[in-house]
Design an enzyme around this catalytic site. Structure first.
Site, short mmCIF file in Angstrom:
data_model
loop_
_atom_site.label_atom_id
_atom_site.label_comp_id
_atom_site.label_asym_id
_atom_site.label_seq_id
_atom_site.Cartn_x
_atom_site.Cartn_y
_atom_site.Cartn_z
N GLY A 183 0.83 -1.21 0.00
CA GLY A 183 0.00 0.00 0.00
C GLY A 183 0.86 1.25 0.00
O GLY A 183 2.03 1.22 0.36
N GLY A 234 2.87 7.65 3.98
CA GLY A 234 3.80 6.53 4.09
C GLY A 234 3.54 5.41 3.12
O GLY A 234 2.56 5.39 2.37
N ASP A 274 -10.83 10.83 10.31
CA ASP A 274 -10.76 10.46 8.89
C ASP A 274 -11.47 9.13 8.64
O ASP A 274 -10.97 8.26 7.93
CB ASP A 274 -9.30 10.37 8.43
CG ASP A 274 -9.16 10.41 6.91
OD1 ASP A 274 -10.08 10.95 6.23
OD2 ASP A 274 -8.15 9.91 6.38
#
Length: 349
Positions: A68, A73, A185
């Site tokens: 991912g 990051g 989020d």
């Protein structure tokens, strides 16, 4: 100007960070540039030959592949070679290696989830530094699918399944808010359905990188900067869009958007740009979910819309309280399915 989320230098005339979609409030104006979204899938050809971290040993874990990538990051699949334990390792991007703000954010994510310690929250159990100076965290490896992938396949979920999933999310949120942590989020990509050996699934909340710590279960906390909006515009509460203080009710608004989406297959607000979306969250009346699902009971409409009120003080006062309302709604819907001649459930008093 520096994007608070990923550390990228953003031109002053730009309304949205092109890397991760963070909205710059000082640039509120029509037709801002659209954010660029970076998507990377496991197994992409060429990653193993070009990524210097693949094969690297970090403490007792060896990085095997990149699984991912995000604005802050890169995430790798890691393994403890002797016992075969799999982990996920999130590493700061190279350009953020010397950003004290991003290092602090990564450490805050690890501290936030360890303050909660709940089955429905991803576990982070390691923190370290690469030879090049970048920080990383070690997390549990999850086998399953994020909710956004499931919605991409199915479009929407049946109401019983959607409400069951919501119950698990609210249990995890209640634990987070009880520890003074506001996620900020919440969205389908941060809700992961873990697959168990018997085929059953359970929910994990991911990515507390934007989480804020308050003073208690109901404490509100100011956003880090008043010229930046941190979060995802499609799921952002009005107070968050305005750059005002956030609290547990901010997460409940986001869950209202998510619940609307998983039951109807679409978002309550669709905008021509991230800024347009934020303005709709602030000003526009949300449609009833039953406008898109004709046989939806009025009580489900009412349940979802109570999370989408503009004033946070008029939303349910906690995830636990909302979960109690949800339990009552689910009992009523089950009774209606058992006795089809019973009157359709309406909004509870």
């Amino acid at each position: 100007m520096i994007c608070e989320t990923c550390g990228l230098t953003v031109p002053s005339e730009t309304a949205v960070c092109p890397r991760d979609g963070t909205v710059v409030l000082s640039s509120f104006q029509p037709t801002p540039p659209e954010p660029k979204v970076i998507v990377e899938h496991p197994g992409n050809e060429g990653i193993a030959s070009t990524d210097p971290l693949i094969g690297l040993k970090l403490g007792e874990y060896e990085l095997r592949s990149r699984i991912g990538v995000g604005g802050m990051g890169l995430v790798y699949d890691g393994i403890q070679p002797l016992i075969g334990k799999r982990v996920a390792v999130k590493v700061l991007r190279p350009e953020l290696a010397h950003s004290s703000e991003q290092v602090a954010r990564l450490l805050a994510e690890a501290r936030a989830v360890n303050a909660i310690r709940h089955r429905g929250i991803i576990d982070i159990f390691g923190f370290g530094q690469l030879p090049d100076g970048r920080q990383y965290i070690v997390m549990e490896y999850l086998d399953g699918q994020p909710l956004d992938a499931i919605l991409a396949e199915k479009g929407r979920l049946p109401v019983p399944e959607a409400l069951s999933l919501l119950d698990e999310v609210l249990a995890a949120l209640g634990a987070a808010h009880g520890a003074g942590v506001v996620h900020r989020d919440l969205k389908p990509s941060n809700i992961f359905l873990v697959r168990q050996p018997d085929g059953s699934r359970y929910v994990k909340l991911l990515d507390f990188g934007l989480a804020k710590r308050g003073e208690g279960p109901s404490g509100r906390t100011a956003q880090t900067r008043t010229d930046m909006v941190v979060g995802t515009p499609e799921y952002m509460a009005p107070e968050q869009a305005r750059g005002q203080s956030v609290g547990p009710m901010t997460d409940l608004y986001a869950m209202g958007v998510v619940t609307f989406e998983i039951i109807t297959g679409r978002l309550p607000f669709i905008g021509s740009s991230p800024v347009d979306l934020l303005m709709k969250h602030v000003e526009a009346r949300p449609p009833r979910p039953s406008e898109f699902v004709s046989d939806l009971p009025p009580a489900v409409d009412a349940f979802i819309l109570q999370m989408l009120t503009k004033d946070p003080e008029t939303r349910p006062n906690s995830a636990d309280a909302l979960r109690q309302h949800l339990a009552k709604l689910r009992r009523t819907l089950r009774a209606t399915r058992t006795n089809p001649t019973a009157p359709a459930p309406v909004e509870p008093a």
